[in-house]
Design a protein around this motif. Structure first.
Motif, PDB file in Angstrom:
ATOM      1  N   LEU A  31     -90.474  -0.502 -51.408  1.00 26.50           N
ATOM      2  CA  LEU A  31     -91.431   0.193 -50.640  1.00 26.50           C
ATOM      3  C   LEU A  31     -92.625  -0.498 -51.086  1.00 26.50           C
ATOM      4  O   LEU A  31     -92.828  -0.391 -52.225  1.00 26.50           O
ATOM      5  CB  LEU A  31     -91.283   1.569 -50.551  1.00 26.50           C
ATOM      6  CG  LEU A  31     -90.069   2.160 -50.005  1.00 26.50           C
ATOM      7  CD1 LEU A  31     -89.871   3.749 -50.012  1.00 26.50           C
ATOM      8  CD2 LEU A  31     -89.926   1.691 -48.299  1.00 26.50           C
ATOM      9  N   SER A  32     -93.932  -0.351 -50.120  1.00 24.67           N
ATOM     10  CA  SER A  32     -94.880  -0.557 -50.500  1.00 24.67           C
ATOM     11  C   SER A  32     -95.550   0.989 -51.524  1.00 24.67           C
ATOM     12  O   SER A  32     -95.162   1.790 -51.184  1.00 24.67           O
ATOM     13  CB  SER A  32     -95.940  -0.827 -49.937  1.00 24.67           C
ATOM     14  OG  SER A  32     -96.247   0.398 -48.750  1.00 24.67           O
ATOM     15  N   LEU A  35     -96.979   3.681 -49.101  1.00 26.06           N
ATOM     16  CA  LEU A  35     -95.893   4.174 -48.506  1.00 26.06           C
ATOM     17  C   LEU A  35     -94.992   5.300 -49.459  1.00 26.06           C
ATOM     18  O   LEU A  35     -94.831   6.290 -49.033  1.00 26.06           O
ATOM     19  CB  LEU A  35     -94.803   3.296 -48.075  1.00 26.06           C
ATOM     20  CG  LEU A  35     -93.906   3.777 -46.977  1.00 26.06           C
ATOM     21  CD1 LEU A  35     -94.253   4.547 -45.896  1.00 26.06           C
ATOM     22  CD2 LEU A  35     -93.079   2.701 -46.594  1.00 26.06           C
ATOM     23  N   LEU A  36     -94.699   4.534 -50.561  1.00 27.57           N
ATOM     24  CA  LEU A  36     -94.044   5.596 -51.733  1.00 27.57           C
ATOM     25  C   LEU A  36     -94.674   6.949 -52.066  1.00 27.57           C
ATOM     26  O   LEU A  36     -94.386   7.959 -51.967  1.00 27.57           O
ATOM     27  CB  LEU A  36     -93.689   4.768 -52.753  1.00 27.57           C
ATOM     28  CG  LEU A  36     -92.563   5.431 -53.975  1.00 27.57           C
ATOM     29  CD1 LEU A  36     -91.555   5.546 -53.165  1.00 27.57           C
ATOM     30  CD2 LEU A  36     -92.412   4.407 -55.142  1.00 27.57           C
ATOM     31  N   GLY A  38     -97.060   8.241 -50.195  1.00 23.75           N
ATOM     32  CA  GLY A  38     -97.300   9.192 -49.081  1.00 23.75           C
ATOM     33  C   GLY A  38     -96.036   9.931 -48.969  1.00 23.75           C
ATOM     34  O   GLY A  38     -96.070  11.299 -48.692  1.00 23.75           O
ATOM     35  N   LEU A  39     -94.909   9.301 -49.132  1.00 20.96           N
ATOM     36  CA  LEU A  39     -93.565   9.822 -49.092  1.00 20.96           C
ATOM     37  C   LEU A  39     -93.437  11.087 -49.973  1.00 20.96           C
ATOM     38  O   LEU A  39     -92.803  12.114 -49.773  1.00 20.96           O
ATOM     39  CB  LEU A  39     -92.077   8.945 -49.193  1.00 20.96           C
ATOM     40  CG  LEU A  39     -92.222   8.052 -48.086  1.00 20.96           C
ATOM     41  CD1 LEU A  39     -91.299   7.018 -48.322  1.00 20.96           C
ATOM     42  CD2 LEU A  39     -91.671   8.781 -46.590  1.00 20.96           C
TER      43      LEU A  39
END
Length: 79
Positions: A31-32, A35-36, A38-39
């Motif tokens: 994952l970028s 994105l990681l 944000g998760l």
């Protein structure tokens, strides 16, 4: 003892795994970083929300004051 829902899941898991073809993962990979991040942040927010809701629901409620000053021993909710 395993709950019935978990037994059903464990019985259906091999069937679902058999229907997937090897190498059919499109877009799988690392994952970028945004994105990681944000998760992880979303997980932290949801976890904090769950803790706050549980705290609000579990905290003891304030009891109403007794008007007559008597102590009621065998009357639930009055003493």
């Amino acid at each position: 003892m395993v709950p019935a829902g978990n037994i059903l899941f464990l019985l259906l898991l091999p069937m679902a795994a058999a229907q997937t073809t090897p190498g059919s993962c499109s877009g799988c990979g690392p994952l970028s970083l945004p994105l990681l991040a944000g998760l992880v942040a979303a997980d932290a927010v949801v976890s904090l929300l769950i803790v706050v809701v549980l705290f609000v629901c579990v905290r003891p409620r304030s009891r109403p004051t007794q008007e007559d000053g008597k102590i009621y021993i065998n009357m639930p909710g009055r003493g």
